[in-house]
Design an enzyme around this catalytic site. Structure first.
Site, mmCIF file in Angstrom:
data_model
loop_
_atom_site.group_PDB
_atom_site.id
_atom_site.type_symbol
_atom_site.label_atom_id
_atom_site.label_comp_id
_atom_site.label_asym_id
_atom_site.label_seq_id
_atom_site.Cartn_x
_atom_site.Cartn_y
_atom_site.Cartn_z
ATOM 1 N N ASP A 224 37.491 0.941 -58.817
ATOM 2 C CA ASP A 224 37.895 0.061 -59.762
ATOM 3 C C ASP A 224 37.321 -1.431 -59.507
ATOM 4 O OD1 ASP A 224 40.016 -1.340 -61.237
ATOM 5 O OD2 ASP A 224 40.838 -2.273 -59.663
ATOM 6 N N ASP B 60 38.252 -5.193 -60.886
ATOM 7 C CA ASP B 60 39.125 -6.100 -60.273
ATOM 8 C C ASP B 60 40.203 -5.999 -59.065
ATOM 9 O OD1 ASP B 60 38.312 -7.513 -62.549
ATOM 10 O OD2 ASP B 60 39.776 -7.220 -64.036
#
Length: 370
Positions: free
Chosen positions: A167, A169
């Site tokens: 991922d 953020d």
């Protein structure tokens, strides 16, 4: 044929312990005899059953009790299952003691030290093969309050993993990009509140994304470049993890419910093989508040992992996924190894391993990439 594994854990200042002379006839080889993490760890594999040496073990245990040492022993098949205990963090003798005691209660015994350098330690463990998440939940509970990351892992064959997908953020980078964009409009609090509800699994991701992007209507597209230049920072250990994965021959990628401008920047910065994210609509140099095409949500992340695995000639069981929020859960569950990074409780509870204190390079230790 049954055998006995025996281990002694002593405070470093006590030094190693000499076995009773009466046991010398049973000791054929020493697996570990080393000072680590403020302790001395000694371990042996004895080719006899516990029942044959109970008097000697009782004598050893009595001696250890009076010297502030701990003694562990267990009877097991001569070819017991091998796992790996990994600890990463400030050197902490109590962390090692609690970990070994917890695993001993599950009939797992320490063997040789695989790696001991700086704040990283890995020990071969022998015992019954059990579900990895169960072992790790027990270890996490036992070390509550000690800021050390740890995991009980299988010993994977070289080349087992083919893909690392992370991922973006609050995982690969330390910020939430859309929150930083909202800051340009004085809407950071409103957008952050929506983000928090989404990451905690309280709000449908697609709905929350569209609501957040709508608040950005009118933001100059140039603000994205300013955020990348002034605010975007890699999470600690991110570069080291990607380099370690590449050294192991893995393909690497980032997948995000954020935006392509940021993932493309990271792809170039880290030389990633893949980057997937959402596309902001920009007209006349300004963000319109709309997202183009299908949204990269939780299900899309899992689908992307599966497609990349197929493209690499393998399946998701040979892939690693790392994330921090509820929208990463399908991807973490589908991967052969799912790692929660500084994650919400709902994510930590369902991941194979969790990193609560250290940087992303802790994952390299968990995977045996020393």
């Amino acid at each position: 044929m049954s055998s006995t594994r025996l281990a002694l854990l002593s405070p470093a200042e006590r030094g190693p312990m000499t076995l009773p002379a009466s046991m010398g006839q049973f000791v054929h080889s020493t697996e570990s005899h080393q000072q680590i993490w403020g302790s001395w760890l000694q371990s042996w594999h004895l080719p006899v059953a516990v029942s044959e040496i109970t008097p000697f073990l009782d004598e050893l245990s009595h001696q250890a009790l009076h010297q502030d040492r701990e003694v562990f022993w267990s009877s097991m098949p001569s070819e017991s299952h091998a796992s790996r205990l990994v600890l990463r963090g400030p050197l902490h003798a109590e962390a090692l003691r609690r970990a070994l005691t917890t695993l001993h209660l599950q009939n797992c015994m320490p063997g040789r030290i695989l790696h001991a350098q700086g704040d990283s330690l890995a020990i071969a463990m022998h015992g019954p093969q059990g579900p990895v998440p169960a072992f790790n939940r027990a270890l996490t509970d036992a070390l509550e309050g000690i800021h050390v990351d740890l995991a009980m892992t299988p010993v994977w064959d070289p080349g087992h993993f083919r893909l690392l997908l992370t991922d973006m953020d609050s995982t690969l980078i330390s910020i939430e990009c859309i929150d930083e964009m909202a800051d340009h409009l004085g809407l950071k609090r409103q957008v952050a509140a929506i983000t928090e509800r989404s990451m905690a699994g309280e709000l449908d991701f697609q709905t929350s994304l569209r609501e957040r992007v709508r608040l950005l209507q009118g933001t100059p597209a140039s603000s994205i470049d300013a955020i990348i230049r002034e605010r975007l920072q890699l999470s600690p250990g991110a570069r080291e993890l990607i380099q370690a994965a590449k050294a192991q021959g893995l393909e690497t990628g980032v997948v995000s419910g954020g935006f392509t401008q940021f993932t493309r920047h990271l792809q170039e910065m880290l030389d990633l093989d893949y980057a997937f994210a959402n596309t902001l609509e920009i007209v006349d140099g300004k963000i319109t508040g709309q997202v183009l095409g299908d949204i990269v949500d939780a299900d899309a992340k899992a689908d992307i992992l599966e497609l990349l695995a197929i493209s690499a000639g393998t399946d998701p069981s040979h892939c690693i996924a790392i994330g921090d929020g509820a929208n990463d859960l399908p991807m973490l569950r589908k991967a052969g190894v799912g790692i929660a990074y500084h994650a919400k409780a709902v994510v930590r509870a369902q991941a194979d391993f969790q990193i609560r204190y250290g940087g992303l390079d802790t994952a390299a230790d968990f995977l045996g990439w020393y």
